[in-house]
Design a protein around this motif. Structure first.
Motif, PDB file in Angstrom:
ATOM      1  N   LYS A  19      43.719  61.572  75.317  1.00 27.85           N
ATOM      2  CA  LYS A  19      42.482  62.496  75.402  1.00 27.85           C
ATOM      3  C   LYS A  19      41.267  61.297  74.984  1.00 27.85           C
ATOM      4  O   LYS A  19      40.221  61.556  75.405  1.00 27.85           O
ATOM      5  N   GLU A  75      52.754  70.092  80.576  1.00 26.63           N
ATOM      6  CA  GLU A  75      51.576  71.257  80.840  1.00 26.63           C
ATOM      7  C   GLU A  75      50.814  70.893  79.437  1.00 26.63           C
ATOM      8  O   GLU A  75      49.528  71.143  79.897  1.00 26.63           O
ATOM      9  N   ASP A  76      51.159  70.492  78.511  1.00 26.71           N
ATOM     10  CA  ASP A  76      50.210  70.192  77.282  1.00 26.71           C
ATOM     11  C   ASP A  76      49.063  68.990  77.760  1.00 26.71           C
ATOM     12  O   ASP A  76      48.022  69.341  77.311  1.00 26.71           O
ATOM     13  N   GLU A  95      48.375  67.905  80.916  1.00 31.67           N
ATOM     14  CA  GLU A  95      47.612  68.640  82.027  1.00 31.67           C
ATOM     15  C   GLU A  95      46.487  69.570  81.514  1.00 31.67           C
ATOM     16  O   GLU A  95      45.456  69.400  81.958  1.00 31.67           O
ATOM     17  N   ASN A  96      46.941  70.442  80.758  1.00 37.67           N
ATOM     18  CA  ASN A  96      45.842  71.282  80.083  1.00 37.67           C
ATOM     19  C   ASN A  96      44.861  70.741  79.395  1.00 37.67           C
ATOM     20  O   ASN A  96      43.578  70.911  79.270  1.00 37.67           O
ATOM     21  N   LEU A  97      45.160  69.726  78.381  1.00 38.97           N
ATOM     22  CA  LEU A  97      44.205  69.173  77.585  1.00 38.97           C
ATOM     23  C   LEU A  97      43.348  68.061  78.267  1.00 38.97           C
ATOM     24  O   LEU A  97      42.124  68.020  78.237  1.00 38.97           O
ATOM     25  N   GLY A 104      43.108  68.218  81.886  1.00 36.82           N
ATOM     26  CA  GLY A 104      42.575  68.511  82.753  1.00 36.82           C
ATOM     27  C   GLY A 104      42.825  68.010  84.248  1.00 36.82           C
ATOM     28  O   GLY A 104      42.081  67.834  85.184  1.00 36.82           O
TER      29      GLY A 104
END
Length: 394
Positions: free
Chosen positions: A293, A324-325, A327-329, A331
């Motif tokens: 991030k 998925e964590d 990908e979601n964080l 984007g």
């Protein structure tokens, strides 16, 4: 519709911004910038654009400037030269035409009108090249492998990907830009006699001759530009030399892979900005997620987020942190997922062979091959498995 790629050549930031704002048609894409300086020819030809726009004040358009354009010989790569300036006169148009410039336009031209003019020019040039059986050179692609955390397997993926591309007959260069602790040479069982330091310190500047001389050849056909042999030599590799190396390499290699260090040094930032794709490599744990991030925020501040692609390495089925964590964080969808296989990787390193040749049927080798084929499809539109080069024996 096929993209129309533009390189912008100017020393004026306001002019560059003005041109970018004129691209109201999504068909157009700016793929690079260059200052008006002696090395511009190498940089522009390496991008292999459809259009080169020269943005300059009218009082700077003189015989020396038009000779500068003519010397680039842009028609040889199928590119259309265009000048945008603050004042269009008959003398400027005539002078530019003699240098092969297709159009001289007012810098204040409406965006829609500009795009329409450029579309007609490029369509005409493409028809001419087709009728003349002129094959437009395919633009090289530069991939930066980057991570904010060590130990994620970035070098292993970059080295194995590079070897697999070379094994398929692709002209491939791997640059080890971990300037203090790079070990791509060890991963490939190579012993370089010259490194990136020798290229950077050459008094005659960077050229394709001294670049290739300082590279070490792998049995697959891969060229490796190794990192400095000692950490204190890293200071000799500057942002300017890294930019020159990439610009020169674009004219010679099809695939250029850069194994970046984990620190955001000036050379690494230059590599990220000069790349076409940024592979953010992460393993699956909470620290990697946090660092990913932070790194993406930096990449976004550099206006490079659209280039970012996510690679998940050392993936296991059961883990508190999931793909998925990430990908979601972030984007960003996962571009590739590489199976965790420490035993195979460690054994291949000890034997001095890439996993794709050491154990080609292993899950990690298959994942590397899938990554390579995805890269090839994006760049070339297909993967011709019948044209694979003969696999080497380590």
């Amino acid at each position: 519709m096929e993209k129309i790629n533009i390189v912008v050549c100017s020393n004026d930031t306001e002019y560059k911004v003005a041109l970018k704002n004129k691209l109201v048609d999504e068909t157009f894409e700016i793929i690079g910038y260059s200052d008006i300086e002696p090395n511009a020819k190498i940089r522009i030809q390496g991008f292999v654009p459809d259009i080169v726009t020269f943005l300059v004040d009218s009082y700077d358009i003189n015989p020396q400037f038009t000779d500068f354009i003519e010397d680039m010989n842009l028609s040889s790569i199928g590119a259309v030269p265009v000048i945008l300036t603050d004042k269009v006169t008959v003398d400027i148009v005539n002078m530019a035409a003699q240098a092969g410039v297709k159009q001289v336009l007012d810098i204040n031209i409406d965006g829609k009108e500009f795009c329409e003019n450029m579309s007609r020019l490029v369509a005409k040039e493409r028809r001419f090249n087709a009728d003349s059986s002129v094959e437009k050179k395919t633009r090289s692609t530069v991939y930066a492998f980057f991570s904010g955390k060590g130990g994620v397997g970035k070098t292993t993926i970059a080295a194995n990907t590079a070897v697999e591309l070379a094994t398929r007959g692709k002209k491939t260069l791997l640059i080890d830009l971990d300037l203090q602790f790079g070990d791509a040479d060890m991963a490939l069982d190579l012993t370089p006699t010259e490194t990136i330091v020798d290229v950077s310190r050459d008094g005659n500047g960077v050229s394709i001759d001294n670049l290739t001389t300082c590279c070490t050849s792998h049995p697959s056909g891969l060229s490796l530009l190794a990192s400095p042999p000692s950490p204190e030599l890293a200071e000799y590799v500057t942002s300017k030399s890294v930019k020159s190396i990439i610009d020169i390499a674009r004219n010679y290699f099809e695939y250029i892979l850069i194994d970046c260090g984990c620190s955001l040094t000036d050379p690494v930032i230059t590599a990220i900005e000069s790349s076409d794709i940024i592979f953010m490599v992460n393993d699956v744990n909470i620290l990697s997620l946090k660092r990913a991030k932070v790194c993406l925020n930096v990449i976004q501040q550099l206006n490079q987020k659209d280039k970012a692609r996510l690679i998940i390495n050392k993936n296991v089925k059961k883990n508190n942190v999931t793909i998925e964590d990430f990908e979601n964080l972030l984007g960003i969808p996962a571009y590739a997922v590489i199976t965790s296989d420490f035993k195979t990787v460690n054994s291949s390193l000890n034997n001095g062979q890439p996993v794709t040749t050491y154990k080609p049927r292993s899950p990690i080798a298959r994942d590397i091959v899938s990554l390579v084929e995805k890269m090839m499809i994006e760049r070339e539109g297909k993967v011709d498995t019948q044209k694979k080069a003969k696999r080497f024996r380590g």
